[in-house]
Design an enzyme around this catalytic site. Structure first.
Site, PDB file in Angstrom:
ATOM      1  N   LYS A  60       0.713  -1.332  -0.295  1.00 14.35           N
ATOM      2  CA  LYS A  60       0.046  -0.162   0.149  1.00 14.35           C
ATOM      3  C   LYS A  60       0.827   1.381   0.196  1.00 14.35           C
ATOM      4  O   LYS A  60       0.200   2.050   0.653  1.00 14.35           O
ATOM      5  CB  LYS A  60      -0.939   0.182   1.030  1.00 14.35           C
ATOM      6  CG  LYS A  60      -0.226  -0.269   2.155  1.00 14.35           C
ATOM      7  CD  LYS A  60      -1.075   0.057   3.554  1.00 14.35           C
ATOM      8  CE  LYS A  60      -0.584   0.789   4.899  1.00 14.35           C
ATOM      9  NZ  LYS A  60      -1.232   1.043   6.063  1.00 14.35           N
ATOM     10  N   SER A 119     -10.045   1.776  -2.311  1.00 14.40           N
ATOM     11  CA  SER A 119      -9.473   3.529  -1.940  1.00 14.40           C
ATOM     12  C   SER A 119     -10.060   4.886  -2.562  1.00 14.40           C
ATOM     13  O   SER A 119     -10.476   4.516  -3.653  1.00 14.40           O
ATOM     14  CB  SER A 119      -7.263   3.072  -2.705  1.00 14.40           C
ATOM     15  OG  SER A 119      -6.943   5.290  -1.913  1.00 14.40           O
ATOM     16  N   TYR A 147       0.566   1.456  -7.324  1.00 15.57           N
ATOM     17  CA  TYR A 147      -0.463   1.061  -6.208  1.00 15.57           C
ATOM     18  C   TYR A 147      -2.056   1.869  -6.675  1.00 15.57           C
ATOM     19  O   TYR A 147      -2.751   0.873  -6.375  1.00 15.57           O
ATOM     20  CB  TYR A 147      -0.168   2.295  -4.952  1.00 15.57           C
ATOM     21  CG  TYR A 147      -0.935   2.010  -4.120  1.00 15.57           C
ATOM     22  CD1 TYR A 147      -1.610   0.996  -3.428  1.00 15.57           C
ATOM     23  CD2 TYR A 147      -1.973   2.862  -3.874  1.00 15.57           C
ATOM     24  CE1 TYR A 147      -2.268   0.433  -2.794  1.00 15.57           C
ATOM     25  CE2 TYR A 147      -3.207   3.008  -3.084  1.00 15.57           C
ATOM     26  CZ  TYR A 147      -3.140   2.441  -2.340  1.00 15.57           C
ATOM     27  OH  TYR A 147      -4.235   2.350  -1.270  1.00 15.57           O
ATOM     28  N   LYS A 189      -5.633  -0.641  -7.323  1.00 17.06           N
ATOM     29  CA  LYS A 189      -6.867  -0.995  -6.929  1.00 17.06           C
ATOM     30  C   LYS A 189      -8.065  -0.355  -7.978  1.00 17.06           C
ATOM     31  O   LYS A 189      -9.071  -1.182  -7.815  1.00 17.06           O
ATOM     32  CB  LYS A 189      -7.192   0.699  -6.194  1.00 17.06           C
ATOM     33  CG  LYS A 189      -5.941   0.452  -4.292  1.00 17.06           C
ATOM     34  CD  LYS A 189      -6.641  -0.296  -3.674  1.00 17.06           C
ATOM     35  CE  LYS A 189      -5.456  -0.374  -2.723  1.00 17.06           C
ATOM     36  NZ  LYS A 189      -6.351  -1.623  -1.893  1.00 17.06           N
ATOM     37  N   ARG A 222       4.370  18.522  -1.730  1.00 16.41           N
ATOM     38  CA  ARG A 222       5.190  16.411  -1.892  1.00 16.41           C
ATOM     39  C   ARG A 222       3.984  16.054  -3.133  1.00 16.41           C
ATOM     40  O   ARG A 222       2.937  16.426  -3.447  1.00 16.41           O
ATOM     41  CB  ARG A 222       4.435  15.580  -0.879  1.00 16.41           C
ATOM     42  CG  ARG A 222       4.567  14.018  -0.788  1.00 16.41           C
ATOM     43  CD  ARG A 222       4.486  13.460   0.389  1.00 16.41           C
ATOM     44  NE  ARG A 222       2.982  13.152   0.677  1.00 16.41           N
ATOM     45  CZ  ARG A 222       1.701  11.784   0.537  1.00 16.41           C
ATOM     46  NH1 ARG A 222       2.934  11.717   2.244  1.00 16.41           N
ATOM     47  NH2 ARG A 222       0.724  12.384   1.301  1.00 16.41           N
ATOM     48  N   GLY A 271       2.461  14.298  -6.399  1.00 19.78           N
ATOM     49  CA  GLY A 271       1.778  13.485  -6.185  1.00 19.78           C
ATOM     50  C   GLY A 271       0.411  13.855  -5.696  1.00 19.78           C
ATOM     51  O   GLY A 271      -0.617  13.068  -5.483  1.00 19.78           O
ATOM     52  N   ASP A 272       0.661  15.001  -4.807  1.00 21.15           N
ATOM     53  CA  ASP A 272      -0.458  14.438  -3.940  1.00 21.15           C
ATOM     54  C   ASP A 272      -1.958  15.678  -4.733  1.00 21.15           C
ATOM     55  O   ASP A 272      -1.721  16.568  -5.738  1.00 21.15           O
ATOM     56  CB  ASP A 272      -0.535  15.786  -2.772  1.00 21.15           C
ATOM     57  CG  ASP A 272       0.492  15.117  -1.363  1.00 21.15           C
ATOM     58  OD1 ASP A 272       0.088  13.590  -1.483  1.00 21.15           O
ATOM     59  OD2 ASP A 272       1.402  15.618  -0.424  1.00 21.15           O
TER      60      ASP A 272
HETATM   61  C1  WQD Z   1      -2.782  13.384   4.555  1.00 15.33           C
HETATM   62  C2  WQD Z   1      -1.860  15.193   3.407  1.00 15.33           C
HETATM   63  C3  WQD Z   1      -0.039  15.509   2.404  1.00 15.33           C
HETATM   64  C4  WQD Z   1       2.735  13.295   5.252  1.00 15.33           C
HETATM   65  C5  WQD Z   1      -2.414   8.085   1.164  1.00 15.33           C
HETATM   66  C6  WQD Z   1      -3.265   6.722  -0.362  1.00 15.33           C
HETATM   67  C7  WQD Z   1      -3.789   6.015  -0.432  1.00 15.33           C
HETATM   68  C8  WQD Z   1      -4.426   5.625   0.896  1.00 15.33           C
HETATM   69  C9  WQD Z   1      -3.729   6.673   2.093  1.00 15.33           C
HETATM   70  C10 WQD Z   1      -2.963   4.081   1.331  1.00 15.33           C
HETATM   71  C11 WQD Z   1      -1.433  15.133   2.556  1.00 15.33           C
HETATM   72  C12 WQD Z   1      -0.043  15.394   4.285  1.00 15.33           C
HETATM   73  C13 WQD Z   1       1.635  13.784   5.317  1.00 15.33           C
HETATM   74  C14 WQD Z   1       2.961  13.904   6.172  1.00 15.33           C
HETATM   75  C15 WQD Z   1       2.100  16.244   5.812  1.00 15.33           C
HETATM   76  N1  WQD Z   1      -4.184   3.915   0.809  1.00 15.33           N
HETATM   77  N2  WQD Z   1       1.278  14.954   5.398  1.00 15.33           N
HETATM   78  N3  WQD Z   1       3.426  15.646   5.947  1.00 15.33           N
HETATM   79  O1  WQD Z   1      -1.942  11.178   0.871  1.00 15.33           O
HETATM   80  O2  WQD Z   1      -4.104  11.300   1.585  1.00 15.33           O
HETATM   81  O3  WQD Z   1      -3.549   9.577   0.953  1.00 15.33           O
HETATM   82  O4  WQD Z   1      -2.889   7.261   1.480  1.00 15.33           O
HETATM   83  O5  WQD Z   1      -3.250   3.205   2.373  1.00 15.33           O
HETATM   84  O6  WQD Z   1      -4.180   6.189  -1.405  1.00 15.33           O
HETATM   85  O7  WQD Z   1      -1.892   7.978  -1.142  1.00 15.33           O
HETATM   86  O8  WQD Z   1      -2.937  10.167   3.148  1.00 15.33           O
HETATM   87  O9  WQD Z   1      -1.229  10.844   4.785  1.00 15.33           O
HETATM   88  O10 WQD Z   1      -0.355  10.190   3.359  1.00 15.33           O
HETATM   89  O11 WQD Z   1      -1.652  12.900   3.740  1.00 15.33           O
HETATM   90  O12 WQD Z   1       1.809  17.371   5.542  1.00 15.33           O
HETATM   91  O13 WQD Z   1       4.501  13.791   7.230  1.00 15.33           O
HETATM   92  O14 WQD Z   1      -1.333  15.065   5.108  1.00 15.33           O
HETATM   93  O15 WQD Z   1       0.668  16.173   2.216  1.00 15.33           O
HETATM   94  O16 WQD Z   1      -2.565  16.677   2.271  1.00 15.33           O
HETATM   95  P1  WQD Z   1      -2.754  10.644   1.116  1.00 15.33           P
HETATM   96  P2  WQD Z   1      -1.010  10.923   4.212  1.00 15.33           P
END
Ligand code: WQD
Length: 355
Positions: free
Chosen positions: A87, A127, A152, A156, A312, A314-315
Site C-alpha cells: 500500500k 481507495s 499502487y 486498486k 509533496r 503526487g498529492d
Molecule cells: C494526507 C495529507 C499530505 C505526511 C494516501 C494514499 C491513499 C490511501 C491513504 C493507502 C496530504 C499531508 C502527509 C506528512 C504532510 N491509501 N502530509 N506531512 O496521500 O491522502 O493518501 O494514504 O494506504 O491511497 O495515497 O494520505 O496520510 O499520506 O497524507 O503534510 O508527513 O497529509 O501532503 O495532504 P494521502 P497521507
C-alpha cells in the site's frame, strides 16, 4: 450456524479492526496473513479485545494459489474481505512489478477459489485514490475515475475491474456444492473506497504499526509527538484552500471497520441491489492538514514540532466523500469525531512506546 468470513491481510492495521467488529457482530472469522508488513501485535490485540483465543490464523501468502485453495477446502467460507496488498504509493513507483504481482495475483487467487467453491461474497478494499484530482467535490461513486498516478493506485482500479468482470461472468453459475467436490458458483462483490483511515481502537490494543518512516500524516504526527521523529513537515501551505494546506476526509478506523460488517451482512443476507456494488466510505467532512495538526495538539494538550515544507509530488489538493449512498443504502454513518480519533491515535502511540 454463524457464517464464516475470511479476512485476508487480517493481521494488519485495518484488517485487525475489521476482525474485531466481525466477531463482535457474531461472525466466525479466519484470518490469513503472510506477515510481510506486520507482526503479531495486532492479532494478539484482537484476541484480547474479543476474549477469543481460538480465532483461526493461517500464515499464508495469497499469491500462493495452492495455499488459497487449501484455505477454501479446509474452511467453509461464506464471504471474503480482501485486504492483503502492498500500500505504499512511493514504493509502488519504484517497484511496479512487485506491486502488480502481489496485489493482482493475490486477488486473482482469491477470486478463482471463490468461484470454484460454489461461489462467494467478496468485499474488496479499494481507495479514494481511484478518483485522482476530481473536478467536482465531494466525490460520489459516479464521479469518473481518473487515470491512476501510481502503480499502487492502478492496482486498486484494476482489482475493482477484475471483481466487476468476475461477478458478471459468474452470475449464471450454479451455486450447489457437492460434498468435497469443487463446484462453480457465482461471485458477488462490493468495493469499498476508503478515504483516509486514521486512529486506533479505543482499547489501544490495536492500531497502525508503520515500518520505517511513516508516509501517512497521522502516524508521522504521533511519532513526532512521542519523540521518534524530530519534526513534522506539512507538505505545502500554498494550495488554493482556506489555510493553504490540503483537504482530506479522515475516517476513524473503527467506523471504517463497522462499514465492512454492514457491507458483508448486506451480501450474506441477500440485500444487494446489484451483484457488484461500490460505496464511498468516508465522513463527508473535509479537514485540512493544518486543522488536523491543531486538533491533535488541542485534544491531547501538547505542542507539536512542525514546519511548512514544499508540496509533496503526487498529492491532490482536496478530496472528500459524498457519503449519501453508504448512509442510505448501507444504513452506515461515520460517528466518531476527529478529536476522539486523534486521542485514540495518541493513546495507541503511547502504548506501543511503553509510556
Ligand atoms: C494526507 C495529507 C499530505 C505526511 C494516501 C494514499 C491513499 C490511501 C491513504 C493507502 C496530504 C499531508 C502527509 C506528512 C504532510 N491509501 N502530509 N506531512 O496521500 O491522502 O493518501 O494514504 O494506504 O491511497 O495515497 O494520505 O496520510 O499520506 O497524507 O503534510 O508527513 O497529509 O501532503 O495532504 P494521502 P497521507
Amino acid at each position: 450456524m454463524a457464517k464464516r468470513v475470511l479476512v485476508s491481510g487480517g493481521a494488519g492495521y485495518i484488517g485487525s479492526h475489521v476482525t474485531v467488529e466481525l466477531i463482535e457482530a457474531g461472525y466466525e472469522v479466519v484470518v490469513a496473513d503472510n506477515m510481510s508488513n506486520c507482526d503479531m501485535t495486532c492479532f494478539e490485540g484482537v484476541k484480547k479485545i474479543t476474549g477469543r483465543e481460538d480465532i483461526p490464523f493461517e500464515q499464508i501468502d495469497c499469491c500462493d494459489a495452492a495455499a488459497v485453495e487449501k484455505l477454501f477446502t479446509d474452511y467453509k467460507i461464506d464471504a471474503v474481505i480482501h485486504f492483503a496488498a502492498y500500500k505504499a504509493v512511493g514504493e509502488s513507483v519504484a517497484e511496479p512489478i512487485m506491486y502488480y504481482r502481489n496485489n493482482l495475483v493475490s486477488f486473482l487467487n482469491i477470486l478463482e477459489s471463490s468461484k470454484n467453491h460454489g461461489g462467494c461474497n467478496v468485499l474488496f478494499s479499494s481507495s479514494a485514490t481511484v478518483y485522482g484530482e476530481a473536478e467536482k467535490l465531494p466525490v460520489t461513486e459516479q464521479t469518473p475515475r481518473l487515470p491512476a498516478t501510481s502503480p499502487y493506485g492502478n492496482t486498486k482500479q484494476m482489482c475493482e475491474d477484475i471483481l466487476r468482470d468476475t461477478v458478471k461472468a459468474t452470475a449464471a453459475y450454479g451455486a450447489e456444492v457437492n460434498a468435497g467436490a469443487q463446484q462453480l458458483g457465482p461471485v458477488k462483490g462490493i468495493a469499498l473506497r476508503y478515504f483516509n483511515p486514521i486512529g486506533a481502537h479505543p482499547s489501544a490494543l490495536i492500531g497502525e504499526l508503520p515500518r520505517g518512516v511513516p508516509n501517512n500524516l497521522v502516524p508521522f504526527i504521533t511519532q513526532t509527538a512521542i519523540g521518534k521523529r524530530e519534526c513534522l513537515s506539512i507538505f505545502g501551505n500554498d494550495y488554493p484552500t482556506e489555510d493553504g494546506t490540503c483537504l482530506r476526509d479522515y475516517i476513524d478506523v473503527v467506523d471504517l471497520a463497522k462499514a465492512h460488517v454492514v457491507a458483508v451482512s448486506r451480501m450474506l443476507d441477500g440485500k444487494m441491489k446489484e451483484d457488484y456494488e461500490i460505496f464511498n466510505i468516508g465522513t463527508g467532512r473535509p479537514v485540512s492538514v493544518y486543522e488536523l495538526v491543531n486538533a491533535f495538539e488541542k485534544v491531547n494538550g501538547l505542542k507539536l514540532n512542525y514546519k511548512f515544507a514544499p508540496r509533496r509530488p503526487g498529492d491532490v489538493v482536496a478530496i472528500w466523500a459524498d457519503t449519501q449512498l453508504a448512509n442510505n443504502e448501507l444504513g452506515w454513518k461515520a460517528e466518531r469525531s476527529v478529536e476522539d480519533t486523534l486521542a485514540a491515535a495518541w493513546a495507541w502511540e503511547k502504548r506501543i512506546a511503553g509510556k
